[in-house]
Design an enzyme around this catalytic site. Structure first.
Site, PDB file in Angstrom:
ATOM      1  N   THR A 119       0.925  -1.253  -0.026  1.00 50.55           N
ATOM      2  CA  THR A 119       0.185   0.046   0.025  1.00 50.55           C
ATOM      3  C   THR A 119       0.686   1.232   0.065  1.00 50.55           C
ATOM      4  O   THR A 119       1.903   1.175   0.627  1.00 50.55           O
ATOM      5  CB  THR A 119      -0.911  -0.013   1.111  1.00 50.55           C
ATOM      6  OG1 THR A 119      -1.628  -1.169   1.201  1.00 50.55           O
ATOM      7  CG2 THR A 119      -1.813   1.158   1.128  1.00 50.55           C
ATOM      8  N   SER A 161       2.247   5.374  -1.839  1.00 46.77           N
ATOM      9  CA  SER A 161       2.613   5.620  -3.059  1.00 46.77           C
ATOM     10  C   SER A 161       3.903   5.267  -3.856  1.00 46.77           C
ATOM     11  O   SER A 161       4.006   5.584  -4.918  1.00 46.77           O
ATOM     12  CB  SER A 161       2.853   7.511  -2.979  1.00 46.77           C
ATOM     13  OG  SER A 161       3.740   7.737  -1.734  1.00 46.77           O
ATOM     14  N   THR A 162       4.701   4.394  -3.232  1.00 52.39           N
ATOM     15  CA  THR A 162       5.736   3.964  -3.763  1.00 52.39           C
ATOM     16  C   THR A 162       5.264   2.392  -4.055  1.00 52.39           C
ATOM     17  O   THR A 162       5.864   1.937  -5.113  1.00 52.39           O
ATOM     18  CB  THR A 162       6.809   3.770  -2.728  1.00 52.39           C
ATOM     19  OG1 THR A 162       6.828   5.054  -1.983  1.00 52.39           O
ATOM     20  CG2 THR A 162       8.240   3.584  -3.520  1.00 52.39           C
ATOM     21  N   ASP A 210       6.295  -4.054  -1.101  1.00 53.18           N
ATOM     22  CA  ASP A 210       5.604  -3.071  -0.366  1.00 53.18           C
ATOM     23  C   ASP A 210       6.421  -1.777  -0.247  1.00 53.18           C
ATOM     24  O   ASP A 210       7.757  -1.978  -0.465  1.00 53.18           O
ATOM     25  CB  ASP A 210       5.458  -3.437   0.988  1.00 53.18           C
ATOM     26  CG  ASP A 210       3.933  -2.922   1.683  1.00 53.18           C
ATOM     27  OD1 ASP A 210       3.699  -1.787   1.086  1.00 53.18           O
ATOM     28  OD2 ASP A 210       3.337  -3.392   2.457  1.00 53.18           O
ATOM     29  N   ALA A 257       7.747   1.340   2.256  1.00 48.91           N
ATOM     30  CA  ALA A 257       7.997   1.644   3.978  1.00 48.91           C
ATOM     31  C   ALA A 257       8.322   2.974   4.383  1.00 48.91           C
ATOM     32  O   ALA A 257       8.468   4.074   3.576  1.00 48.91           O
ATOM     33  CB  ALA A 257       9.386   0.968   4.382  1.00 48.91           C
ATOM     34  N   LYS A 295       6.461   0.598   9.263  1.00 55.79           N
ATOM     35  CA  LYS A 295       5.509   0.610   8.283  1.00 55.79           C
ATOM     36  C   LYS A 295       4.116   1.069   8.867  1.00 55.79           C
ATOM     37  O   LYS A 295       3.835   0.712   9.976  1.00 55.79           O
ATOM     38  CB  LYS A 295       5.394  -0.573   7.408  1.00 55.79           C
ATOM     39  CG  LYS A 295       6.524  -0.907   6.558  1.00 55.79           C
ATOM     40  CD  LYS A 295       6.370  -2.202   5.916  1.00 55.79           C
ATOM     41  CE  LYS A 295       4.804  -2.363   5.245  1.00 55.79           C
ATOM     42  NZ  LYS A 295       4.591  -1.209   4.119  1.00 55.79           N
ATOM     43  N   GLY A 304       0.208   4.704   5.814  1.00 54.88           N
ATOM     44  CA  GLY A 304      -1.247   4.667   5.330  1.00 54.88           C
ATOM     45  C   GLY A 304      -2.005   3.866   6.097  1.00 54.88           C
ATOM     46  O   GLY A 304      -3.124   3.639   5.640  1.00 54.88           O
ATOM     47  N   GLU A 312      -0.513  -5.546   5.838  1.00 60.32           N
ATOM     48  CA  GLU A 312       0.814  -5.462   5.268  1.00 60.32           C
ATOM     49  C   GLU A 312       1.740  -6.422   5.876  1.00 60.32           C
ATOM     50  O   GLU A 312       2.402  -7.377   5.269  1.00 60.32           O
ATOM     51  CB  GLU A 312       1.416  -4.128   5.289  1.00 60.32           C
ATOM     52  CG  GLU A 312       0.710  -2.995   4.502  1.00 60.32           C
ATOM     53  CD  GLU A 312       1.109  -1.723   4.639  1.00 60.32           C
ATOM     54  OE1 GLU A 312       1.201  -0.970   3.612  1.00 60.32           O
ATOM     55  OE2 GLU A 312       1.731  -1.212   5.698  1.00 60.32           O
TER      56      GLU A 312
END
Ligand code: 5RP
Length: 241
Positions: A38, A40-41, A98, A100, A111, A114, A120
């Site tokens: 999850t 933006s990366t 994922d 971080a 993490k 979000g 996750e």
């Protein structure tokens, strides 16, 4: 000419680069069960995976999404997405990828920026290999004193949990919603506390200690499945460690 990529350009670069590199190295291949992170990366990585499914490089990929954000992205991009419990997945993944919030030199992570840390972690800890994609700002000397550690808690246990966390030396802030009055409610219907310490705690020990508190669902220290980390830099390079 030397590049000077912004943070969002680094995020876009590393997501795409890591997926291509993992396919090239045959660490992602057809038929795999992949956990998708999850944020933006992670999103550019999800998008690149979808492109490589669409162009025929990858076939029969089964994904598990770590949030509503990722489920919706998979639905929009045509990535087949399943529950961890579906017979196609059987509770175990070949790989998880994922983002971080912070990564220390031991590759221990924070993490949950979000608020998706619970799924996750379920995905990361039930995957044979774990890959993190990050921009250079995430690479730090120590974790727990700058980016607050997210802890998912049962709403009814808020006050006793905060007292117990304070006993562990943390200062706790209840995360507030944006465009929503009151606290953030996670995808699982719980609250998020954000924790800071004055000096960096032992992350592995603290990961275990926090989870002993009744009313804590999960915390955002990820110290068990040590990942491969891809980091994008402002100069346009990506390093893997
Ligand atoms: C969400 C997460 C994200 O992976 C983390 O917050 C990094 O986010 P971004 O890539 O948007 O900086 O743990 O719960």
């Amino acid at each position: 000419m030397t590049k000077n990529l912004t943070q969002s350009e680094q995020k876009a670069l590393v997501g795409k680069y890591a997926v291509d590199q993992l396919i090239e190295q045959k660490r992602i291949f057809s038929g795999m069960k992949i956990g998708l992170g999850t944020g933006s990366t992670a999103m550019p990585a999800v998008e690149r995976l979808a492109e490589r499914i669409k162009d025929g490089t990858l076939k029969d990929i089964c994904a598990v999404a770590t949030s509503f954000q990722t489920t919706i992205a998979c639905e929009n991009l045509g990535i087949p997405v399943f529950s961890m419990n579906a017979k196609e997945i059987g509770g175990h993944l070949d790989l998880a990828i994922d983002g971080a919030d912070e990564i220390n030199p031991k590759k221990q992570l924070i993490k949950g920026g979000g608020a998706a840390l619970l799924l996750e972690k379920i995905v990361a800890y039930n995957a044979d290999s774990f890959v993190i994609v990050a921009d250079q700002s995430k690479d730090v000397a120590s974790i727990g004193t700058v980016f607050a550690l997210p802890v998912e808690i049962i709403a009814e246990a808020r006050v006793p949990v905060i007292k117990a966390l304070e006993q562990l030396g943390a200062t706790c802030t209840l995360r507030q919603g944006v465009k929503k009055a009151g606290p953030v409610i996670t995808d699982n219907g719980n609250l998020i506390l954000d924790l800071l310490w004055k000096s960096a705690p032992d992350a592995a020990q603290m990961e275990a200690e926090i989870n002993k508190i009744v009313g804590v669902v999960e915390n955002g220290f990820f110290c068990k499945n040590i990942p491969t980390v891809f980091v994008a830099h402002a100069d346009g390079t990506v390093t893997e460690r």
